[in-house]
Design a protein around this motif. Structure first.
Motif, PDB file in Angstrom:
ATOM      1  N   UNK A 184     -11.532  23.657  -7.741  1.00 17.53           N
ATOM      2  CA  UNK A 184     -11.933  24.871  -7.034  1.00 17.53           C
ATOM      3  C   UNK A 184     -10.753  25.801  -6.778  1.00 17.53           C
ATOM      4  N   UNK A 187     -10.286  29.581  -8.339  1.00 16.60           N
ATOM      5  CA  UNK A 187     -10.152  30.795  -7.541  1.00 16.60           C
ATOM      6  C   UNK A 187      -8.886  31.558  -7.933  1.00 16.60           C
ATOM      7  N   UNK A 231     -17.516  22.245   1.815  1.00 14.51           N
ATOM      8  CA  UNK A 231     -16.471  22.184   0.784  1.00 14.51           C
ATOM      9  C   UNK A 231     -16.188  23.538   0.123  1.00 14.51           C
ATOM     10  N   UNK A 232     -17.199  24.386  -0.009  1.00 11.87           N
ATOM     11  CA  UNK A 232     -17.097  25.653  -0.730  1.00 11.87           C
ATOM     12  C   UNK A 232     -16.399  26.724   0.111  1.00 11.87           C
ATOM     13  N   UNK A 233     -16.262  26.497   1.408  1.00 11.61           N
ATOM     14  CA  UNK A 233     -15.844  27.536   2.353  1.00 11.61           C
ATOM     15  C   UNK A 233     -14.360  27.879   2.158  1.00 11.61           C
ATOM     16  N   UNK A 234     -14.078  29.138   1.834  1.00 11.57           N
ATOM     17  CA  UNK A 234     -12.672  29.527   1.635  1.00 11.57           C
ATOM     18  C   UNK A 234     -11.815  29.296   2.878  1.00 11.57           C
ATOM     19  N   UNK A 235     -12.477  29.175   4.036  1.00  6.91           N
ATOM     20  CA  UNK A 235     -11.750  28.982   5.293  1.00  6.91           C
ATOM     21  C   UNK A 235     -11.737  27.524   5.740  1.00  6.91           C
ATOM     22  N   UNK A 289     -21.600  28.287  -5.902  1.00  5.74           N
ATOM     23  CA  UNK A 289     -20.148  28.171  -6.060  1.00  5.74           C
ATOM     24  C   UNK A 289     -19.777  27.361  -7.294  1.00  5.74           C
TER      25      UNK A 289
END
Lengths: 271, 271
Positions: free
Chosen positions: B109, B113, A178-182, B144
């Motif tokens: 999230x 960001x 879930x945290x992955x920017x990609x 995160x």
């Protein structure tokens, strides 16, 4: 609701017969099985129970540990064990075997990642012959050392794409990605390689990398958003609620399952 | 050895005067300062001590929390606080301010960001006027939620590259990025934007996301490999040994510093 699957770990206190019967009782059509629970009654008896209760298997968890070392640091022949897991998956009537590829061996990250790639190459033909797909599950980077040198969905796809899509795919587990920017780009890229979608929320702080998880809705994950991405990529299969949580595990199975159903309905399924 | 910098957190029991004197005594030319330690004696006295002992400042830690919430969930004006931190960095004679950008606000999230990106845009001109560079430090994905919605070096670079390289860069901290399958590509991409290199090893299991760290050499990180990548990208500045570890903190400062020096020498500096 017909896509909800109970990952068996969420009702850890239940034996396999209890979990299968519990799903049928609650109207849950799918179950994600764990091999240790299957082993307690045997594959044949599990198949009989699934048939009797009309419950389908969304996935079998798990093969892997292909770097040759368990989370506790003991040597293990992960390739041989995964062959057995492939056979079990085929016998249980699921075409998805989840792989937790294993952590770092010999303190060498690059070599461990190569070992995983080699092992998947060795296992893919065996899996294809048995009609089982290998679902590479990237685990959260905090588990890189001891459980999975596959840490992102993009990395899992790099490996999966060395093989036909009908043999090697990926499992998207919210807790891990879930945290992955990609993550959104990777889900779109994954397309037909998505073999499973697991929902869960992280708990903070991570006092325990295994148990700091919660039912969907208690944390920061955008479940509906990720579900819509996974669906846009083409995945329409079962959605497993897979939660490692000591409090949930302390509840009677039927109470835990009611909570699973309710959180799925409110935070994942509803538009 | 002239590149070794003692990040002050590694000798947590030492006050600022003790740490500065301790570095001079041990022949360590650089120190990475923490604002809370500086505040105990004041900026002017810190400057006096640094001059007296001939110790240079590699970075000031830290500004940030730009999403408006502390790790404990309290509201904070991170932009205003970071302006003060920029002033302090300039006064202390370092051009590197480390930013820990902050965790998720309002359980959103994507919005968090964006808030970070907006705040960096707001702060960049203020920093440039004072000759201070903002070092975006991506933190490990396990942080995160509560500390940093910047989770990878690639993501930090996406943000940094919206600004001139002489104003916004990145800090490469091994603890946070070592697991990243893209870390080598990201380091190469970062080039002149690398404002700092911090070394440390992770401890497993992560019983505590802050404290599960160790001196270089006790874990799986390939320090020499990462150092060579950082150098190939063009970074020749100080290397901070930054370790959060309860056992290390329990030692007298001079003993902890000796361990820092020894681990740096054996596992980071030697070819």
């Amino acid at each position: 609701m017909n896509r909800l699957s109970l990952n068996q770990i969420s009702t850890k206190s239940w034996s396999l017969p209890e979990a299968v019967a519990g799903c049928a009782e609650a109207g849950v059509e799918w179950i994600g099985l764990w091999r240790d629970k299957v082993a307690e009654v045997g594959v044949a008896e599990t198949v009989r129970l699934l048939k009797r209760y009309g419950v389908k298997v969304s996935s079998l968890c798990r093969g892997g540990f292909l770097t040759g070392v368990t989370p506790e640091g003991e040597p293990v022949d992960g390739v041989a064990d995964t062959r057995r897991a492939i056979d079990e998956a085929a016998a249980l009537g699921t075409d998805v075997l989840v792989l937790v590829v294993g952590g770092i061996a010999d303190n060498d990250l690059a070599a461990s990642r190569q070992r995983v790639a080699d092992a998947v190459g060795e296992l893919a033909p065996y899996a294809r012959e048995r009609g089982v797909r290998l679902g590479l599950e990237p685990l959260h980077p905090m588990q890189c050392v001891d459980r999975s040198v596959l840490s992102t969905l993009a990395q899992a796809l790099d490996l999966a794409e060395e093989h036909p899509a009908e043999v090697v795919g990926v499992v998207v587990d919210e807790f891990h990605v879930w945290w992955d920017p990609e993550v959104e780009a990777s889900i779109a890229r994954a397309g037909e390689r998505i073999l499973g979608f697991h929902v869960c929320d992280p708990l903070v702080p991570f006092t325990d990398p295994l148990l700091a998880r919660a039912l969907p809705g208690e944390g920061p994950v955008d479940h509906r958003g990720l579900r819509s991405r996974v669906e846009a990529a083409g995945y329409r299969g079962p959605i497993e609620v897979e939660v490692f949580n000591a409090e949930l595990w302390s509840l009677p199975g039927e109470v835990a399952l009611r909570k699973v159903i309710e959180s799925y309905r409110r935070h994942v399924a509803e538009p």
